[in-house]
Design a protein around this motif. Structure first.
Motif, PDB file in Angstrom:
ATOM      1  N   UNK A 280       7.724   0.217   0.709  1.00 38.84           N
ATOM      2  CA  UNK A 280       7.548  -0.177   2.494  1.00 38.84           C
ATOM      3  C   UNK A 280       6.224   0.539   2.780  1.00 38.84           C
ATOM      4  N   UNK A 281       6.261   1.841   2.372  1.00 39.23           N
ATOM      5  CA  UNK A 281       5.229   2.815   2.779  1.00 39.23           C
ATOM      6  C   UNK A 281       3.798   2.085   2.056  1.00 39.23           C
ATOM      7  N   UNK A 282       3.380   1.568   0.865  1.00 40.19           N
ATOM      8  CA  UNK A 282       2.711   1.387  -0.139  1.00 40.19           C
ATOM      9  C   UNK A 282       1.146   1.089   0.253  1.00 40.19           C
ATOM     10  N   UNK A 286      -2.595   1.431   0.933  1.00 42.10           N
ATOM     11  CA  UNK A 286      -3.341   1.501   0.201  1.00 42.10           C
ATOM     12  C   UNK A 286      -4.202   0.395   0.972  1.00 42.10           C
ATOM     13  N   UNK A 287      -4.100   0.098   2.279  1.00 46.64           N
ATOM     14  CA  UNK A 287      -4.951  -0.531   3.370  1.00 46.64           C
ATOM     15  C   UNK A 287      -6.096   0.595   4.072  1.00 46.64           C
ATOM     16  N   UNK A 291      -7.515   1.251  -3.064  1.00 47.71           N
ATOM     17  CA  UNK A 291      -6.261   1.884  -3.752  1.00 47.71           C
ATOM     18  C   UNK A 291      -6.822   2.609  -5.003  1.00 47.71           C
ATOM     19  N   UNK A 292      -8.234   3.154  -5.417  1.00 46.68           N
ATOM     20  CA  UNK A 292      -8.036   4.086  -5.813  1.00 46.68           C
ATOM     21  C   UNK A 292      -7.810   5.525  -6.026  1.00 46.68           C
ATOM     22  N   UNK A 293      -7.955   5.436  -4.102  1.00 48.70           N
ATOM     23  CA  UNK A 293      -7.244   7.515  -3.774  1.00 48.70           C
ATOM     24  C   UNK A 293      -5.766   7.122  -4.155  1.00 48.70           C
ATOM     25  N   UNK A 294      -4.681   6.393  -3.613  1.00 48.18           N
ATOM     26  CA  UNK A 294      -3.902   5.739  -3.709  1.00 48.18           C
ATOM     27  C   UNK A 294      -2.717   6.583  -5.189  1.00 48.18           C
ATOM     28  N   UNK A 332       1.716   3.527  -5.973  1.00 50.85           N
ATOM     29  CA  UNK A 332       1.161   3.091  -7.355  1.00 50.85           C
ATOM     30  C   UNK A 332       1.407   2.134  -8.199  1.00 50.85           C
ATOM     31  N   UNK A 333       2.087   1.467  -8.495  1.00 49.18           N
ATOM     32  CA  UNK A 333       2.871   0.179  -8.559  1.00 49.18           C
ATOM     33  C   UNK A 333       1.878  -0.655  -8.035  1.00 49.18           C
ATOM     34  N   UNK A 334       2.142  -0.671  -6.717  1.00 49.55           N
ATOM     35  CA  UNK A 334       1.168  -1.305  -5.891  1.00 49.55           C
ATOM     36  C   UNK A 334       0.148  -1.668  -6.152  1.00 49.55           C
ATOM     37  N   UNK A 335      -0.490  -0.356  -6.033  1.00 49.92           N
ATOM     38  CA  UNK A 335      -2.415  -0.498  -6.117  1.00 49.92           C
ATOM     39  C   UNK A 335      -2.195  -1.863  -7.450  1.00 49.92           C
TER      40      UNK A 335
END
Length: 426
Positions: A280-282, A286-287, A291-294, A332-335
């Motif tokens: 839910x938070x991912x 990311x927005x 992505x890279x910092x996440x 991480x997986x979402x990114x």
């Protein structure tokens, strides 16, 4: 997220994927309980069943992506479900008459056919939604993973307990039929179904498969950002391999020797809850941060939490840390999952996606082999956690060093291409 489900094509694909995974999870877990219950004096049978699920990855990874890129992805995914439904009927017959060897053969064939589903499904997803929806779609896929992580073992156990192995296999087959039906009813764009044009099966030769597979490898090698990201999947395979046995070892040999069965299963529950929260938070994180910092922050935080698991001396503390680790790992997986469709053109998506699982399987096998050799003679449970934490922080610094310049270079190239195109027009 509402916009995604207003898209009837995405809705059918999402629920088809859910039904397909449901059939796989319920059937596999129920069959494992069946083997342990009926053949309790032969625990190796359950291990053999696990091999029937994993070996097809190593046997078929070089061709499933080629098939997904050359032929109609909608038909590939739908026929994957329907063929598995037919094989499930055979499995029901063999279980009824207690023919164990043919059961293992059917499990191998079902797992082999299932490998064609993933690359085809990813290609259909990529071509059916807008690019700015990739993150949300990846988050929803992670939510499915979290749900099955949370309830998968329980679903298999409940099915076996209440309706028996034959009833669980029937549920298995019906799930595949439902998934195939939803896919066949989906109106997928032509460029999503056949991005490389229509091909005939009789045109497919072994030399053509090898040529296409080699082309996929060359494409990955030529895209530094994609190569760096996929190399990280080797590490995620190592994490999966270690965590396949680490909860049981941590409870059995350190924290809860007398109740390790109950407590090790609860670890999966807490990790699943963390995955759902992180899912839910991912997308929001990311927005906001890209992505890279996440990826870097998520890996670094995960390394601290995994180290904390090795330090924990109480079961309750272990559960809390696992839950928070699940929250950190999900983004991480979402990114990664949402980045792939942006980097890979549709005509190569099947081949690239098909290479991820064998890379993870390699890491998975290396981790299990290392544990089998070193534990408990040379490495304790605590040091298994610490070594995994060191590996995680190492990958975090690898991404911290490699990703930012590659991302900037990729963005500059994307900015230059439209400018070049305009100059050519005028």
């Amino acid at each position: 997220m509402k916009a995604l489900f207003r898209n009837p094509t995405f809705s059918k694909l999402f629920f088809a994927t859910f039904a397909s995974q449901l059939g796989t999870v319920v059937g596999n877990m129920a069959f494992a309980y069946y083997l342990v219950d009926r053949y309790s004096e032969k625990p190796s049978l359950a291990t053999t069943a696990e091999l029937m699920y994993s070996l097809p990855t190593l046997a078929l990874f070089w061709m499933v992506g080629v098939i997904a890129d050359r032929f109609d992805r909608k038909r590939i995914a739908a026929y994957s479900d329907w063929i598995r439904a037919g094989l499930t009927l055979l499995l029901l017959l063999f279980v009824h008459y207690d023919f164990l060897l043919p059961c293992f053969l059917v499990l191998f064939l079902r797992s082999s056919i299932s490998k064609f589903f993933g690359p085809a499904e990813m290609g259909l997803l990529q071509g059916s939604i807008d690019q700015d929806q990739y993150i949300q779609a990846s988050g929803l896929n992670q939510m499915i993973t979290g749900v099955f992580m949370l309830f998968g073992m329980s679903l298999g156990a409940a099915s076996y307990h209440f309706i028996g192995i034959e009833g669980a296999i029937v549920v298995d087959g019906l799930s595949f039929l439902l998934s195939g039906l939803l896919l066949s009813l989906g109106e997928f764009p032509e460029h999503a179904r056949t991005p490389n044009g229509k091909n005939r099966i009789r045109e497919l030769r072994f030399s053509v498969i090898l040529k296409d597979f080699w082309h996929g490898l060359q494409y990955i090698a030529g895209n530094r950002l994609l190569l760096v990201l996929i190399s990280g999947f080797l590490f995620f395979g190592i994490v999966n391999g270690v965590f396949a046995v680490l909860p049981i070892f941590a409870m059995k040999y350190k924290l809860s020797p007398d109740q390790y069965v109950v407590h090790s299963s609860l670890i999966t529950v807490f990790l699943g809850i963390g995955f759902l929260v992180g899912t839910v938070l991912g997308p929001h994180l990311i927005r906001r941060f890209t992505r890279a910092p996440i990826l870097v922050a998520g890996l670094f935080i995960s390394s601290l939490l995994i180290g904390g698991l090795g330090w924990a001396e109480r079961v309750e503390v272990y559960f809390v840390l696992v839950l928070v680790a699940g929250v950190a790992i999900a983004p991480i997986n979402i990114a990664l999952g949402s980045w792939m469709p942006e980097l890979v053109p549709p005509q190569n998506m099947g081949r690239v996606n098909a290479l991820i699982e064998p890379v993870m399987m390699l890491g998975h096998s290396l981790a299990l082999g290392g544990i089998a050799l070193a534990f408990p003679a040379w490495i304790s449970v605590t040091w298994l956690h610490y070594i995994l934490a060191i590996c995680t922080v190492g990958v975090s610094f690898f991404y911290l060093t490699a990703l930012p310049p590659l991302v900037r270079k990729n963005m500059a190239r994307a900015t230059d291409e439209p400018t070049t195109a305009k100059e050519e027009i005028f």
